[in-house]
Design an enzyme around this catalytic site. Sequence first.
Site, PDB file in Angstrom:
ATOM      1  N   HIS A  10      14.714 120.299 106.769  1.00  0.00           N
ATOM      2  CA  HIS A  10      15.601 121.236 107.440  1.00  0.00           C
ATOM      3  C   HIS A  10      16.953 120.570 107.748  1.00  0.00           C
ATOM      4  CE1 HIS A  10      12.736 124.525 107.826  1.00  0.00           C
ATOM      5  NE2 HIS A  10      11.815 123.627 108.144  1.00  0.00           N
ATOM      6  N   LYS A  58      23.378 119.051 105.095  1.00  0.00           N
ATOM      7  CA  LYS A  58      23.581 117.805 105.845  1.00  0.00           C
ATOM      8  C   LYS A  58      22.359 116.896 105.871  1.00  0.00           C
ATOM      9  CE  LYS A  58      27.732 119.226 107.018  1.00  0.00           C
ATOM     10  NZ  LYS A  58      28.956 118.646 106.402  1.00  0.00           N
ATOM     11  N   ALA A  79      14.761 120.102 111.693  1.00  0.00           N
ATOM     12  CA  ALA A  79      16.204 119.920 111.790  1.00  0.00           C
ATOM     13  C   ALA A  79      16.545 118.757 112.717  1.00  0.00           C
ATOM     14  CB  ALA A  79      16.855 121.199 112.299  1.00  0.00           C
ATOM     15  N   ALA A  93       8.155 118.600 118.396  1.00  0.00           N
ATOM     16  CA  ALA A  93       9.616 118.557 118.462  1.00  0.00           C
ATOM     17  C   ALA A  93      10.088 117.635 119.579  1.00  0.00           C
ATOM     18  CB  ALA A  93      10.173 119.964 118.677  1.00  0.00           C
ATOM     19  N   SER A 146      11.480 119.514 115.020  1.00  0.00           N
ATOM     20  CA  SER A 146      12.923 119.265 115.112  1.00  0.00           C
ATOM     21  C   SER A 146      13.220 118.148 116.117  1.00  0.00           C
ATOM     22  CB  SER A 146      13.653 120.533 115.552  1.00  0.00           C
ATOM     23  OG  SER A 146      13.451 121.568 114.615  1.00  0.00           O
TER      24      SER A 146
END
Length: 212
Positions: free
Chosen positions: A133, A117, A152, A188, A170
């Site tokens: 990620h 994705k 991510a 993050a 992330s």
Amino acid sequence: MEKPVIIFGAKGIAHPALEIFNSNSVVVYGFLDEDETLHNQEINVVPVLGHPEDDGFLKLIGKKCEAFVAVDDNKYRQFLVKMLNEKRKVQPINAIHQSSYISTDSAIGHGNFVNAKVLIGTGAVVGSHCIFHTGAIVDHGAKVGDFVQIGAGSVVNSNVTIEEGVFIGSGVVIVSGITIGKNARVGAGSVVISDVKANETVFGNPAAPIKK
């Protein structure tokens, strides 16, 4: 791809990289890792053969096998890439998940890990040996240097410049037009609304430098 792949590293992104190659019908010959306790073990029936600097395995690279470096630690990743460049005269290949989207009008280098994705937009320029990620977005016109890691779900908006060696955690959002300097780190969940200097660590919403 006709040649099988040897994956350098057997932890972290190594298992997802194996899944990516399997889904693209690329045979993985085995893993190499410096942790001797992993040697002769298997990851999804693929063996951990030995050490990354073992000449017996290195001689296969370029002739019979391709190489992919699946190491999160940036310094060791750079060391392995340099070793492959100098000893075997090869560049590691990309591992690109089938569910990712890379614009046909973008440019991407060698040895990148692009997980499920991930989106790389129109006119984006991505260097080599980066780690993207799951669900990371690099929007149109953004520039990403070599050895960058993006966590991510992070969003790199349009015309952002991320220089070499940057780590982005992330869930980070970087607003359009920002520059992240070489070897900087973004914690993050941060929202970056102003430029980040080289080697600086920032965190928060809005992201601010962390005092050492």
